[in-house]
Design a protein around this motif. Structure first.
Motif, mmCIF file in Angstrom:
data_model
loop_
_atom_site.group_PDB
_atom_site.id
_atom_site.type_symbol
_atom_site.label_atom_id
_atom_site.label_comp_id
_atom_site.label_asym_id
_atom_site.label_seq_id
_atom_site.Cartn_x
_atom_site.Cartn_y
_atom_site.Cartn_z
ATOM 1 N N ILE A 1 23.136 -54.566 -59.615
ATOM 2 C CA ILE A 1 21.770 -55.863 -59.249
ATOM 3 C C ILE A 1 21.796 -56.457 -58.401
ATOM 4 O O ILE A 1 21.238 -57.196 -58.851
ATOM 5 C CB ILE A 1 21.870 -56.223 -60.819
ATOM 6 C CG1 ILE A 1 21.053 -55.101 -61.854
ATOM 7 C CG2 ILE A 1 21.270 -57.539 -60.997
ATOM 8 C CD1 ILE A 1 21.209 -54.911 -63.333
ATOM 9 N N VAL A 2 23.659 -56.991 -58.913
ATOM 10 C CA VAL A 2 23.251 -58.423 -57.772
ATOM 11 C C VAL A 2 23.841 -58.088 -56.534
ATOM 12 O O VAL A 2 23.370 -58.900 -55.684
ATOM 13 C CB VAL A 2 25.487 -58.922 -58.427
ATOM 14 C CG1 VAL A 2 26.007 -59.930 -57.436
ATOM 15 C CG2 VAL A 2 25.334 -58.890 -59.946
ATOM 16 N N VAL A 3 24.114 -57.014 -56.009
ATOM 17 C CA VAL A 3 23.449 -56.104 -54.225
ATOM 18 C C VAL A 3 22.268 -56.182 -54.121
ATOM 19 O O VAL A 3 22.329 -57.318 -53.170
ATOM 20 C CB VAL A 3 24.502 -55.279 -54.630
ATOM 21 C CG1 VAL A 3 24.158 -54.616 -52.810
ATOM 22 C CG2 VAL A 3 26.131 -55.276 -54.539
ATOM 23 N N ILE A 4 21.545 -55.731 -55.140
ATOM 24 C CA ILE A 4 19.739 -55.836 -54.325
ATOM 25 C C ILE A 4 18.974 -57.046 -55.083
ATOM 26 O O ILE A 4 18.562 -57.576 -53.656
ATOM 27 C CB ILE A 4 19.304 -54.838 -55.462
ATOM 28 C CG1 ILE A 4 17.973 -54.621 -54.514
ATOM 29 C CG2 ILE A 4 18.751 -54.764 -57.056
ATOM 30 C CD1 ILE A 4 17.130 -52.931 -55.257
ATOM 31 N N SER A 5 19.270 -57.911 -55.807
ATOM 32 C CA SER A 5 19.094 -59.334 -55.736
ATOM 33 C C SER A 5 19.531 -60.049 -54.601
ATOM 34 O O SER A 5 18.565 -60.976 -54.388
ATOM 35 C CB SER A 5 19.573 -59.694 -57.411
ATOM 36 O OG SER A 5 18.644 -58.533 -58.443
ATOM 37 N N THR A 6 21.358 -60.480 -53.904
ATOM 38 C CA THR A 6 21.443 -60.646 -53.006
ATOM 39 C C THR A 6 20.199 -60.445 -51.949
ATOM 40 O O THR A 6 19.729 -61.200 -51.214
ATOM 41 C CB THR A 6 22.855 -61.138 -53.026
ATOM 42 O OG1 THR A 6 23.365 -60.821 -54.089
ATOM 43 C CG2 THR A 6 23.401 -61.299 -51.794
ATOM 44 N N ALA A 7 19.999 -59.185 -51.487
ATOM 45 C CA ALA A 7 19.470 -59.110 -50.621
ATOM 46 C C ALA A 7 18.087 -59.112 -50.365
ATOM 47 O O ALA A 7 17.245 -59.607 -49.790
ATOM 48 C CB ALA A 7 19.441 -57.213 -50.412
ATOM 49 N N GLU A 8 17.582 -58.876 -51.601
ATOM 50 C CA GLU A 8 16.190 -59.474 -51.909
ATOM 51 C C GLU A 8 15.576 -61.308 -51.852
ATOM 52 O O GLU A 8 15.036 -61.587 -51.040
ATOM 53 C CB GLU A 8 15.637 -59.221 -53.493
ATOM 54 C CG GLU A 8 16.191 -57.680 -53.590
ATOM 55 C CD GLU A 8 14.600 -56.529 -53.309
ATOM 56 O OE1 GLU A 8 14.287 -57.682 -52.581
ATOM 57 O OE2 GLU A 8 14.299 -56.549 -54.479
ATOM 58 N N GLY B 1 16.001 -61.711 -48.299
ATOM 59 C CA GLY B 1 15.067 -61.055 -47.360
ATOM 60 C C GLY B 1 13.715 -62.489 -46.874
ATOM 61 O O GLY B 1 13.520 -62.695 -46.367
ATOM 62 N N GLY B 2 13.716 -62.679 -48.936
ATOM 63 C CA GLY B 2 12.886 -63.814 -48.515
ATOM 64 C C GLY B 2 13.781 -65.007 -47.445
ATOM 65 O O GLY B 2 12.063 -65.242 -46.764
ATOM 66 N N TRP B 3 14.448 -65.045 -47.835
ATOM 67 C CA TRP B 3 14.672 -66.425 -46.606
ATOM 68 C C TRP B 3 14.668 -66.292 -44.983
ATOM 69 O O TRP B 3 13.721 -66.859 -44.835
ATOM 70 C CB TRP B 3 16.539 -67.003 -47.348
ATOM 71 C CG TRP B 3 16.773 -67.785 -46.595
ATOM 72 C CD1 TRP B 3 17.827 -67.773 -45.881
ATOM 73 C CD2 TRP B 3 16.230 -69.390 -46.272
ATOM 74 N NE1 TRP B 3 17.923 -69.196 -44.872
ATOM 75 C CE2 TRP B 3 17.636 -70.374 -46.086
ATOM 76 C CE3 TRP B 3 16.069 -69.835 -47.665
ATOM 77 C CZ2 TRP B 3 17.108 -70.782 -45.624
ATOM 78 C CZ3 TRP B 3 15.832 -71.019 -47.510
ATOM 79 C CH2 TRP B 3 16.395 -72.236 -46.632
ATOM 80 N N PHE C 1 2.273 -67.038 -51.585
ATOM 81 C CA PHE C 1 3.402 -68.101 -52.714
ATOM 82 C C PHE C 1 3.498 -66.816 -53.946
ATOM 83 O O PHE C 1 4.233 -66.498 -53.713
ATOM 84 C CB PHE C 1 2.343 -69.166 -53.442
ATOM 85 C CG PHE C 1 3.188 -69.520 -54.444
ATOM 86 C CD1 PHE C 1 4.164 -70.573 -53.906
ATOM 87 C CD2 PHE C 1 3.250 -69.380 -55.345
ATOM 88 C CE1 PHE C 1 4.987 -71.241 -55.232
ATOM 89 C CE2 PHE C 1 3.702 -70.067 -56.319
ATOM 90 C CZ PHE C 1 4.872 -71.327 -56.151
ATOM 91 N N PHE C 2 2.245 -66.216 -54.166
ATOM 92 C CA PHE C 2 3.082 -65.476 -55.595
ATOM 93 C C PHE C 2 3.605 -64.449 -55.046
ATOM 94 O O PHE C 2 4.785 -63.971 -55.519
ATOM 95 C CB PHE C 2 1.641 -64.987 -56.189
ATOM 96 C CG PHE C 2 2.291 -64.089 -57.230
ATOM 97 C CD1 PHE C 2 2.400 -64.704 -59.276
ATOM 98 C CD2 PHE C 2 1.283 -62.742 -57.634
ATOM 99 C CE1 PHE C 2 2.874 -64.308 -59.589
ATOM 100 C CE2 PHE C 2 1.774 -62.497 -59.304
ATOM 101 C CZ PHE C 2 2.326 -62.988 -60.249
ATOM 102 N N TRP D 1 10.249 -62.363 -56.102
ATOM 103 C CA TRP D 1 11.287 -61.600 -55.250
ATOM 104 C C TRP D 1 12.011 -63.018 -55.077
ATOM 105 O O TRP D 1 13.069 -62.572 -54.681
ATOM 106 C CB TRP D 1 10.959 -60.783 -53.896
ATOM 107 C CG TRP D 1 10.403 -59.300 -54.143
ATOM 108 C CD1 TRP D 1 11.082 -58.633 -54.566
ATOM 109 C CD2 TRP D 1 8.869 -59.009 -54.686
ATOM 110 N NE1 TRP D 1 10.465 -57.231 -54.184
ATOM 111 C CE2 TRP D 1 9.011 -57.664 -54.341
ATOM 112 C CE3 TRP D 1 8.295 -59.157 -54.007
ATOM 113 C CZ2 TRP D 1 8.299 -56.640 -54.440
ATOM 114 C CZ3 TRP D 1 6.709 -58.378 -54.611
ATOM 115 C CH2 TRP D 1 6.864 -57.203 -54.441
ATOM 116 N N VAL D 2 11.908 -64.028 -55.843
ATOM 117 C CA VAL D 2 12.944 -65.051 -56.208
ATOM 118 C C VAL D 2 12.967 -65.338 -57.012
ATOM 119 O O VAL D 2 13.979 -65.507 -57.852
ATOM 120 C CB VAL D 2 12.334 -66.838 -55.189
ATOM 121 C CG1 VAL D 2 13.174 -67.668 -54.881
ATOM 122 C CG2 VAL D 2 11.940 -65.946 -53.780
ATOM 123 N N ILE D 3 12.377 -65.456 -57.611
ATOM 124 C CA ILE D 3 12.391 -66.069 -59.254
ATOM 125 C C ILE D 3 12.984 -64.574 -59.957
ATOM 126 O O ILE D 3 14.276 -64.390 -60.768
ATOM 127 C CB ILE D 3 11.283 -66.272 -60.438
ATOM 128 C CG1 ILE D 3 10.584 -67.118 -59.735
ATOM 129 C CG2 ILE D 3 11.635 -66.957 -61.946
ATOM 130 C CD1 ILE D 3 9.533 -67.819 -60.132
#
Length: 212
Positions: A135-142, A145-147, A174-175, A180-182
């Motif tokens: 979960i930490v890995v995929i969340s960091t990737a998401e 990617g957004g950044w 925005f939404f 994919w950030v929050i």
């Protein structure tokens, strides 16, 4: 005199948002069918999100990758999915012309994040604590990617973003991106707590054994 302003809501808009809603519904009903009743609410909603996330990556975003890597672009492609992506490209022009940075990020998203999201959902259903690492890995990737999708635009004055249309700005740009950030931040926070607590508990147990 007819206005040249883009329509706020179109049939393609309705189809696109319905598709997103269906992916969310699949995640919800899968959670009802596959998760044990005693599961933490955090894990339940993580399962719904990850199932939704995997479906979006492996269907909607995979179709973008197809149009953008086989000698075509969304703007020149044919078929309903090309039309859906042209709708989004009206908000962010880069998606219509196969911008190389966007395509590179989508390659990682489709082939990496998509399968990983569904695998983590499986881990949640199996109550495998190893899910917290992934979960930490995929969340960091998401988050990365957004950044990398939007930071280059912000640094150059957002020349490829259409912000004068309410639907394009607040729903598409925005939404549909801020979730994919929050949500990844929330998942990382929960998994950090689980991992840190487990490691500290093990460390304390080891210290106790050494002291005996």
């Amino acid at each position: 005199m007819a206005s040249n302003a883009p329509a706020i809501f179109t049939v393609t808009s309705a189809v696109s948002l319905t598709g997103v809603a269906v992916a969310g519904a699949v995640g919800y009903f899968a959670s009802r069918a596959l998760l044990p009743k005693h599961i933490r609410w955090q894990d339940k909603y993580a399962f719904i999100w990850l199932t939704f996330d995997g479906i979006i990556h492996l269907t909607l975003e995979a179709s973008f990758l197809y149009y953008s890597t086989f000698g075509r672009t969304v703007n020149t492609g044919t078929g309903p999915m090309a039309q859906v992506w042209r709708e989004y490209a009206a908000a962010d022009f880069r998606w219509g012309v196969a911008d190389p940075t966007v395509v590179a990020l989508e390659i990682l998203t489709v082939f990496g994040a998509g399968p990983m999201a569904l695998y983590i959902a499986y881990q949640i259903a199996a109550d495998d604590p190893a899910r917290h690492y992934w979960i930490v890995v995929i969340s960091t990737a998401e988050l990365y990617g957004g950044w990398m999708t939007f930071c280059p635009e912000w640094l150059t004055g957002s020349p490829n973003l259409e912000t004068s249309n309410f639907l394009y700005l607040w729903v598409y740009l925005f939404f549909m991106n801020v979730i994919w950030v929050i949500i990844p931040l929330g998942l990382m926070y929960d998994s950090y707590g689980f991992i840190a607590t487990a490691v500290r508990k093990t460390q304390a147990q080891d210290a106790t054994k050494k002291a005996q």
